[in-house]
Design a protein around this motif. Structure first.
Motif, PDB file in Angstrom:
ATOM      1  N   GLY A  74       0.808  -1.201   0.000  1.00 33.73           N
ATOM      2  CA  GLY A  74       0.000   0.000   0.000  1.00 33.73           C
ATOM      3  C   GLY A  74       0.844   1.253   0.000  1.00 33.73           C
ATOM      4  N   LEU A  75       0.200   2.349  -0.351  1.00 34.72           N
ATOM      5  CA  LEU A  75       0.918   3.610  -0.492  1.00 34.72           C
ATOM      6  C   LEU A  75       1.441   4.138   0.833  1.00 34.72           C
ATOM      7  N   ALA A  76       0.618   4.027   1.891  1.00 31.50           N
ATOM      8  CA  ALA A  76       1.010   4.600   3.182  1.00 31.50           C
ATOM      9  C   ALA A  76       2.265   3.927   3.735  1.00 31.50           C
ATOM     10  N   GLN A  77       2.270   2.584   3.775  1.00 34.48           N
ATOM     11  CA  GLN A  77       3.420   1.878   4.344  1.00 34.48           C
ATOM     12  C   GLN A  77       4.648   2.032   3.455  1.00 34.48           C
ATOM     13  N   THR A  78       4.448   2.016   2.157  1.00 37.06           N
ATOM     14  CA  THR A  78       5.581   2.197   1.257  1.00 37.06           C
ATOM     15  C   THR A  78       6.199   3.578   1.429  1.00 37.06           C
ATOM     16  N   THR A  79       5.355   4.603   1.612  1.00 35.87           N
ATOM     17  CA  THR A  79       5.856   5.964   1.828  1.00 35.87           C
ATOM     18  C   THR A  79       6.624   6.059   3.133  1.00 35.87           C
ATOM     19  N   LEU A  80       6.080   5.437   4.202  1.00 32.01           N
ATOM     20  CA  LEU A  80       6.764   5.467   5.500  1.00 32.01           C
ATOM     21  C   LEU A  80       8.118   4.767   5.416  1.00 32.01           C
ATOM     22  N   ILE A  81       8.156   3.646   4.709  1.00 27.22           N
ATOM     23  CA  ILE A  81       9.428   2.924   4.582  1.00 27.22           C
ATOM     24  C   ILE A  81      10.434   3.764   3.808  1.00 27.22           C
ATOM     25  N   GLY A  82       9.957   4.412   2.747  1.00 24.98           N
ATOM     26  CA  GLY A  82      10.858   5.269   1.975  1.00 24.98           C
ATOM     27  C   GLY A  82      11.379   6.440   2.781  1.00 24.98           C
ATOM     28  N   LEU A  83      10.470   7.111   3.524  1.00 24.13           N
ATOM     29  CA  LEU A  83      10.897   8.247   4.347  1.00 24.13           C
ATOM     30  C   LEU A  83      11.840   7.794   5.463  1.00 24.13           C
ATOM     31  N   GLY A  84      11.513   6.651   6.069  1.00 23.85           N
ATOM     32  CA  GLY A  84      12.378   6.148   7.138  1.00 23.85           C
ATOM     33  C   GLY A  84      13.763   5.798   6.632  1.00 23.85           C
ATOM     34  N   THR A  85      13.815   5.166   5.468  1.00 24.22           N
ATOM     35  CA  THR A  85      15.117   4.818   4.896  1.00 24.22           C
ATOM     36  C   THR A  85      15.924   6.063   4.561  1.00 24.22           C
ATOM     37  N   ALA A  86      15.243   7.075   4.004  1.00 18.38           N
ATOM     38  CA  ALA A  86      15.931   8.322   3.675  1.00 18.38           C
ATOM     39  C   ALA A  86      16.447   9.007   4.937  1.00 18.38           C
ATOM     40  N   LEU A  87      15.605   9.033   5.999  1.00 17.11           N
ATOM     41  CA  LEU A  87      16.024   9.658   7.258  1.00 17.11           C
ATOM     42  C   LEU A  87      17.219   8.931   7.850  1.00 17.11           C
ATOM     43  N   VAL A  88      17.175   7.611   7.819  1.00 15.87           N
ATOM     44  CA  VAL A  88      18.289   6.827   8.362  1.00 15.87           C
ATOM     45  C   VAL A  88      19.570   7.094   7.585  1.00 15.87           C
ATOM     46  N   ALA A  89      19.463   7.163   6.269  1.00 15.81           N
ATOM     47  CA  ALA A  89      20.643   7.429   5.450  1.00 15.81           C
ATOM     48  C   ALA A  89      21.230   8.788   5.773  1.00 15.81           C
ATOM     49  N   VAL A  90      20.355   9.803   5.905  1.00 12.89           N
ATOM     50  CA  VAL A  90      20.826  11.157   6.215  1.00 12.89           C
ATOM     51  C   VAL A  90      21.494  11.198   7.582  1.00 12.89           C
ATOM     52  N   VAL A  91      20.823  10.603   8.589  1.00 13.14           N
ATOM     53  CA  VAL A  91      21.369  10.631   9.951  1.00 13.14           C
ATOM     54  C   VAL A  91      22.684   9.871  10.025  1.00 13.14           C
ATOM     55  N   THR A  92      22.768   8.723   9.359  1.00 13.56           N
ATOM     56  CA  THR A  92      23.989   7.926   9.401  1.00 13.56           C
ATOM     57  C   THR A  92      25.164   8.675   8.785  1.00 13.56           C
ATOM     58  N   VAL A  93      24.928   9.254   7.606  1.00 11.59           N
ATOM     59  CA  VAL A  93      25.997  10.014   6.949  1.00 11.59           C
ATOM     60  C   VAL A  93      26.380  11.232   7.792  1.00 11.59           C
TER      61      VAL A  93
END
Length: 332
Positions: A74-93
């Motif tokens: 679904g769109l909602a969970q896919t969006t959350l996963i995408g945003l979470g992955t992006a946030l994790v990548a930003v924070v890690t870097v």
């Protein structure tokens, strides 16, 4: 949902939990245990952030092939996963970049500071009594600077530790008060409080401001000063240290110059009243000075237990099931 829980936990441990913990006053009674709890919260926030990113990636690779990912979740969970992955990548870097940048800048500043202190140092400024007092302090390197301000702080580092103290402190404070000041600075150097503050500075800078709490860094700084106060008063008593705090707080130049270069150095600004009151309320062995209550061993044990739970419970409840499921998926 593992990625969602990890991300939610990371946001919770980076913002709301530090904000609530900073309001607690029981931490002043057991600063060492409270500092361990703060470190556990910070470490758990970092681990949860990394876990959110890794679990999102494993979800993409371990699920059975079939319909597209968006159609399955679904769109909602896919969006959350995408945003979470992006946030994790930003924070890690950001975390590793800020850690490297803060480390390089801090050590460069301290090296420059030590060079300046060495240039300004004059060995014949103190009297014979003062020289004997400073010689008994046990500091690896002690510098005495001229100037009207009452200044006392330390500069740690691999190039040699410096305890910087102005001649105004030697002139206007009693021998007991000077001993208390030196004991405070030595406690900072022995415990390497600069590394604790550096870690929290990196963590604060790595997380986005919307989920990061400045209060955490300020509270940890206060707890570090209280730990050094406890070490000093065990050697000299509470009264000389309290008098020294009052003297430095009322100085025109305001003593305790960290300025990003020294370590703590009897920081006496807005925290002076809090620390003086704390010294008056408790005796050096941790008992309450007014009521004679026993040391706060139970409170410290509770704080250590909470620190272990902050690290252990998410690991057992989220990380272990996720790792188990991921291993089975990859093995299958």
């Amino acid at each position: 949902m593992t990625a969602f829980w990890f991300a939610a936990l990371a946001v919770l441990l980076a913002g709301p939990v530090p904000a609530l913990l900073a309001r607690a006053r029981w931490t002043w009674r057991v600063p060492r245990a409270a500092l361990v709890l703060w470190q556990s919260v910070a470490l758990a926030a970092v681990l949860a952030t990394l876990g959110a990113g890794l679990s999102s990636l494993t979800m993409l690779f371990t699920e059975q092939p079939g319909l597209p990912f968006l159609a399955r979740h679904g769109l909602a969970q896919t969006t959350l996963i995408g945003l979470g992955t992006a946030l994790v990548a930003v924070v890690t870097v950001r975390f590793w970049a800020v850690a490297a940048l803060v480390g390089v800048r801090t050590r460069r500043r301290r090296r420059h500071h030590r060079e300046m202190v060495d240039l300004l140092h004059h060995r014949d400024a103190a009297s014979a009594v003062d020289r004997a007092l400073l010689g008994e302090a046990g500091a690896r390197v002690l510098r005495v600077l001229t100037g009207p301000a009452r200044v006392a702080y330390c500069v740690p580092g691999v190039g040699g530790n410096r305890v910087v103290i102005s001649d105004a402190v030697l002139r206007e404070l009693s021998a007991e008060e000077v001993s208390a000041v030196l004991a405070h600075e030595q406690a900072h150097l022995r415990a390497r409080h600069d590394l604790v503050l550096e870690a929290f500075t990196v963590l604060h800078a790595a997380f986005p401001r919307v989920v990061s709490s400045r209060t955490a860094l300020d509270t940890v700084r206060l707890l570090v000063e209280m730990l050094a106060d406890d070490a000093a008063r065990r050697r000299t008593g509470s009264l000389p240290l309290a008098r020294a705090l009052v003297q430095l707080a009322s100085a025109p130049g305001e003593g305790g110059g960290e300025g990003g270069e020294g370590q703590g150095g009897l920081r006496v600004g807005a925290d002076a009243v809090t620390r003086v009151r704390r010294l008056a309320d408790e005796t050096p062995d941790g008992t309450d000075g007014r009521t004679g209550r026993p040391p706060h061993r139970g409170l410290a044990a509770a704080a250590y237990t909470a620190a272990g739970c902050v690290l252990g419970v998410p690991t057992l409840a989220i990380a272990v099931p996720w790792l188990t499921a991921s291993w089975r998926a990859f093995a299958g």
